[in-house]
Scaffold this active site. Structure first.
Site, PDB file in Angstrom:
ATOM      1  N   ASP A 136       0.842  -1.184   0.000  1.00 32.39           N
ATOM      2  CA  ASP A 136       0.000   0.000   0.000  1.00 32.39           C
ATOM      3  C   ASP A 136       0.885   1.243   0.000  1.00 32.39           C
ATOM      4  OD1 ASP A 136       0.891   0.331   2.607  1.00 32.39           O
ATOM      5  OD2 ASP A 136      -0.975  -0.298   3.529  1.00 32.39           O
ATOM      6  N   SER A 137       0.273   2.403  -0.131  1.00 31.82           N
ATOM      7  CA  SER A 137       1.061   3.623  -0.324  1.00 31.82           C
ATOM      8  C   SER A 137       1.579   4.224   0.964  1.00 31.82           C
ATOM      9  CB  SER A 137       0.194   4.677  -1.026  1.00 31.82           C
ATOM     10  OG  SER A 137      -0.828   5.133  -0.148  1.00 31.82           O
TER      11      SER A 137
ATOM     12  N   GLY B 111      -0.384   6.016   2.872  1.00 36.05           N
ATOM     13  CA  GLY B 111      -1.212   7.175   3.153  1.00 36.05           C
ATOM     14  C   GLY B 111      -2.213   6.956   4.263  1.00 36.05           C
TER      15      GLY B 111
ATOM     16  N   ASP C 159      -2.901   8.403  -1.788  1.00 28.35           N
ATOM     17  CA  ASP C 159      -4.198   9.060  -1.843  1.00 28.35           C
ATOM     18  C   ASP C 159      -4.524   9.640  -0.473  1.00 28.35           C
ATOM     19  OD1 ASP C 159      -4.501   6.549  -0.623  1.00 28.35           O
ATOM     20  OD2 ASP C 159      -6.614   6.457  -1.136  1.00 28.35           O
TER      21      ASP C 159
ATOM     22  N   GLY D  81     -11.205   4.104   0.761  1.00 24.99           N
ATOM     23  CA  GLY D  81     -12.039   4.949   1.589  1.00 24.99           C
ATOM     24  C   GLY D  81     -13.320   4.307   2.059  1.00 24.99           C
TER      25      GLY D  81
ATOM     26  N   ASP E 247      -7.920  -7.335   0.918  1.00 27.86           N
ATOM     27  CA  ASP E 247      -6.965  -7.505   2.014  1.00 27.86           C
ATOM     28  C   ASP E 247      -7.635  -7.027   3.280  1.00 27.86           C
ATOM     29  OD1 ASP E 247      -5.427  -4.865   3.305  1.00 27.86           O
ATOM     30  OD2 ASP E 247      -6.478  -4.458   1.420  1.00 27.86           O
TER      31      ASP E 247
END
Length: 390
Positions: A106-107, A109, A160, A230, A280
């Site tokens: 994942d990023s 964020g 994001d 989100g 996930d």
């Protein structure tokens, strides 16, 4: 009826690029394969979460044997400890954690927003202090991609901004538009890497027209895959499912779809019915460490006193040794005594059930009997566990 064991992980196909092949559909549900140099991901797929380069309580070969084709690593945690540059110097994340198969990262964020101290969000990125030692860091779209490249990730996620729900429409819109700008910056930073992929993330809160705009703009960027982000952040299931239904028609049919951070077995089943391919969640591992297990009989709490004298295994029909090889009484004892082995065995049971569920969904879609499978599965959950004989 006994649970069928998951099919063995597919042998890696000789692939030089990232490709997605759909094999069958049943309604909106799909089954297929993502192919890349490090192997094949059969979809729908559940990715066990290996936050800090380990799936907590499990050996890598156990995770693989259960049917996992891919695991998830966390950029935020790994950039802080042991550090992306250090991992790269040690040969990359695959070598470090002894997992030669695909890894999605994942990023970072979401963790920055939820864990970091004194964070400040700007157009450039997120400045924050580590929750571990208070050190200062800057996570920009470019730095997020750089870290994921240093880790050697096979599937890289864009940076994001994820807002909590419920939120005002204007808050969701601002975050969605920032996320779109960051997606383009991530695409520019990622460049061209045959065999690897960058996924975009659809944002927009619970506002349908924002979700549609986000999905269309991301689709126009022609990325390798698309996530719906989100969600599963506290909103009711019906809102999550409504947003999936809103977004799905606007995502490219030929690209994989990933619902981030989801979820319960029922969430997964309902999202698969609506066309999602990848999932996930920390739920099966976290629940296992706290005495909770997921089975074909529904959710069970091994802390409950009713298990203290029960000599039966959790599920004698399961293919998982932890589910069929130890008594409920013993597992209850381990949980109450807070023994490490209890956390390990319950995590094993949960990950096994999740992979058995995914294998069942794939088979049902391929054979055009998904609705019967879903009805049968939910009937088992509703019926619940069979009480011990008195």
């Amino acid at each position: 009826m006994t649970a069928s064991p998951p099919s063995a992980p597919a042998a890696p196909a000789p692939a030089t690029d990232f490709t997605f092949h759909l094999h069958a559909r049943d309604g909106a549900a799909r089954t297929g394969e993502i192919r890349m140099p490090r192997g094949v991901i059969r979809t729908p797929a559940f990715m066990p979460v290996g936050t800090a380069a380990t799936v907590k309580g499990m050996y890598p070969d156990q995770v693989r044997a259960l049917g996992a084709d891919v695991v998830l690593g966390n950029t935020y945690h790994l950039m802080l400890r042991p550090g992306a540059e250090r991992i790269a110097g040690l040969g990359g994340l695959h070598r470090l954690m002894n997992w030669p198969h695909p890894i999605l990262t994942d990023s970072g964020g979401f963790q920055v927003m939820s864990l970091a101290n004194l964070r400040k969000l700007t157009e450039e990125g997120v400045a924050f202090r580590s929750h571990i030692d208070g050190s200062k860091h800057m996570l920009s779209p470019e730095r997020s991609v750089e870290i994921q490249n240093l880790l050697g990730s096979d599937i890289v996620m864009q940076l994001d901004e994820c807002v909590s729900l419920p939120c005002e429409d204007k808050v969701a819109e601002k975050a969605m538009r920032l996320s779109l700008r960051w997606a383009q910056r991530c695409k520019d930073a990622f460049g061209h890497h045959p065999g690897r992929a960058l996924f975009g993330i659809v944002q927009g809160g619970a506002v349908p027209h924002l979700r549609v705009e986000s999905a269309r703009e991301l689709a126009a960027m022609d990325l390798k895959g698309y996530a719906v982000g989100g969600l599963a952040v506290g909103e009711p299931q019906e809102i999550m499912l409504a947003m999936i239904e809103t977004v799905e028609p606007h995502l490219p049919v030929e690209k994989p779809r990933y619902l981030m951070g989801v979820g319960t077995p029922d969430d997964i089943v309902e999202a698969v019915r609506r066309g999602i391919d990848m999932f996930d969640c920390v739920m099966p591992t976290r629940a296992g460490r706290h005495g909770q297990i997921f089975t074909r009989f529904g959710r069970m709490n091994l802390k409950n006193a009713r298990h203290a004298d029960d000599p039966r295994p959790v599920d004698e029909g399961s293919s998982c040794p932890a589910a069929n090889g130890w008594s409920r009484a013993y597992l209850h004892h381990l949980v109450k005594a807070e023994e490490m082995l209890g956390k390990m065995l319950l995590t094993w049971i949960n990950l096994a059930y999740y992979q058995e569920l995914m294998a069942g969904l794939r088979g049902a879609i391929a054979e055009g009997r998904l609705e019967d499978f879903v009805a049968q599965t939910k009937e088992g959950w509703a019926r619940g566990d069979v009480p011990a004989a008195s």
